[in-house]
Design a protein around this motif. Structure first.
Motif, mmCIF file in Angstrom:
data_model
loop_
_atom_site.group_PDB
_atom_site.id
_atom_site.type_symbol
_atom_site.label_atom_id
_atom_site.label_comp_id
_atom_site.label_asym_id
_atom_site.label_seq_id
_atom_site.Cartn_x
_atom_site.Cartn_y
_atom_site.Cartn_z
ATOM 1 N N ALA A 1 76.862 -11.200 22.333
ATOM 2 C CA ALA A 1 76.428 -10.260 23.278
ATOM 3 C C ALA A 1 74.859 -10.172 23.279
ATOM 4 N N GLY B 1 74.846 -13.206 25.984
ATOM 5 C CA GLY B 1 75.747 -12.520 26.756
ATOM 6 C C GLY B 1 75.600 -12.389 28.118
ATOM 7 N N SER C 1 83.472 -6.249 23.007
ATOM 8 C CA SER C 1 82.327 -7.005 23.815
ATOM 9 C C SER C 1 83.046 -8.220 24.750
ATOM 10 N N GLN D 1 75.997 -6.972 29.882
ATOM 11 C CA GLN D 1 75.520 -7.608 28.660
ATOM 12 C C GLN D 1 74.997 -6.354 27.859
ATOM 13 N N ALA E 1 78.092 -4.623 26.368
ATOM 14 C CA ALA E 1 78.545 -5.792 25.339
ATOM 15 C C ALA E 1 77.841 -5.307 24.061
ATOM 16 N N SER E 2 76.613 -5.492 24.315
ATOM 17 C CA SER E 2 75.672 -4.951 23.039
ATOM 18 C C SER E 2 75.698 -3.833 22.348
#
Length: 282
Positions: A22, A26, A74, A227, A230-231
């Motif tokens: 990620a 990502g 993620s 992205q 997901a982080s």
């Protein structure tokens, strides 16, 4: 799609810890998935040596279980299709006690790790393989070990199974915007950017001066939200606070939704800059 069939291009990212997929590449993985590629993530460890702030672990939950829970979040957010765990243990940074654990990734013979990655490549049959750059992004021992084993696995298949071997190998490079923001922020705060991180064992200046060649520059703006989210899945690693505070302001100011890569195989033609990791694949 591949040129000679309706099968999607297959991508395999070989990384070391939950959050590498990620925080690093990502955006590119989400973009490839959104374009119809079949994306597989190989993760060597479960990040057991990661420093977890108070309040993130559920009662009775181990660090590995927490990091796996975050990784699953993620993977789903990025649109990754397959997750393959190699079953090693996080080694931590150089000099940490975790280096000496018998299951630590860096304690395993490189040949053994290579064999597991070869098996993962045979199963996934990727057209493109992505891993860390030669210094593991920021000289993390697990990243470097993963890089070396992935390169060896790729080379083995090229030599011994060329008909089904992956066609390209890329190394992800640390984002220039993050490095600039980190160095500038630390200096403005009177801190030394050569001693970054929880234990001061990351040298941002050294990383910024590596000068690896850039052969692909991927703009993932249209999936940047994936992205970012997901982080945020990796909350115990600071993902839920990225983008906040003065450093977050500088990162937004100096960064763009672009991932950069060095092409390791085949040797790229001089001056060629790709905008997609699958551009020109046959």
């Amino acid at each position: 799609m591949t040129a000679d069939s309706q099968q999607p291009y297959r991508i395999l990212a070989c990384l070391a810890h939950p959050d590498d997929e990620a925080f690093g590449m990502g955006g590119t993985l989400a973009l490839l998935a959104s374009e119809g590629c079949e994306v597989t993530l190989v993760c060597a460890t479960l990040g057991e040596a990661g420093i977890v702030p108070e309040g993130y672990l559920k009662p009775g939950e181990t660090v590995a279980e927490l990091r796996k829970r975050e990784l699953d979040c993620s993977v789903k957010t990025l649109g990754i299709h397959h997750l393959k765990l190699l079953g090693y243990r996080d080694s931590g940074m150089a000099g940490w006690d975790a280096n000496n654990h018998p299951q630590a990734l860096i304690a395993q013979p490189l040949e053994d790790v290579t064999e597991r990655i070869i098996a993962a490549m045979r199963e996934a049959k990727p057209d493109v393989v992505i891993t860390f750059d030669p210094i593991g992004g920021y000289r993390h021992p697990d990243h470097i070990h993963t890089h070396q084993a992935t390169v060896k696995a790729f080379e083995y298949l090229q030599q011994h199974e060329p008909e089904t071997a992956p066609k390209r190998l890329y190394f992800h490079l640390m984002p220039a915007g993050f490095l600039k923001a980190g160095i500038l922020t630390l200096r403005l705060q009177g801190k030394d950017p050569r001693h970054y991180g929880d234990r001061g064992d990351i040298d941002l200046v050294d990383i910024a001066n590596q000068g690896f060649p850039v052969h692909a520059r991927v703009n993932y703006r249209k999936v940047a939200d994936r992205q970012f989210n997901a982080s945020r899945c990796h909350a115990s690693q600071g993902g839920d606070s990225r983008g906040s505070g003065f450093q977050g302001f500088l990162v937004k100011l100096l960064s763009r939704p672009i991932d950069t890569f060095m092409q390791a195989y085949p040797q790229p033609n001089e001056g060629v800059l790709r905008h997609s990791l699958i551009e020109g694949l046959s």
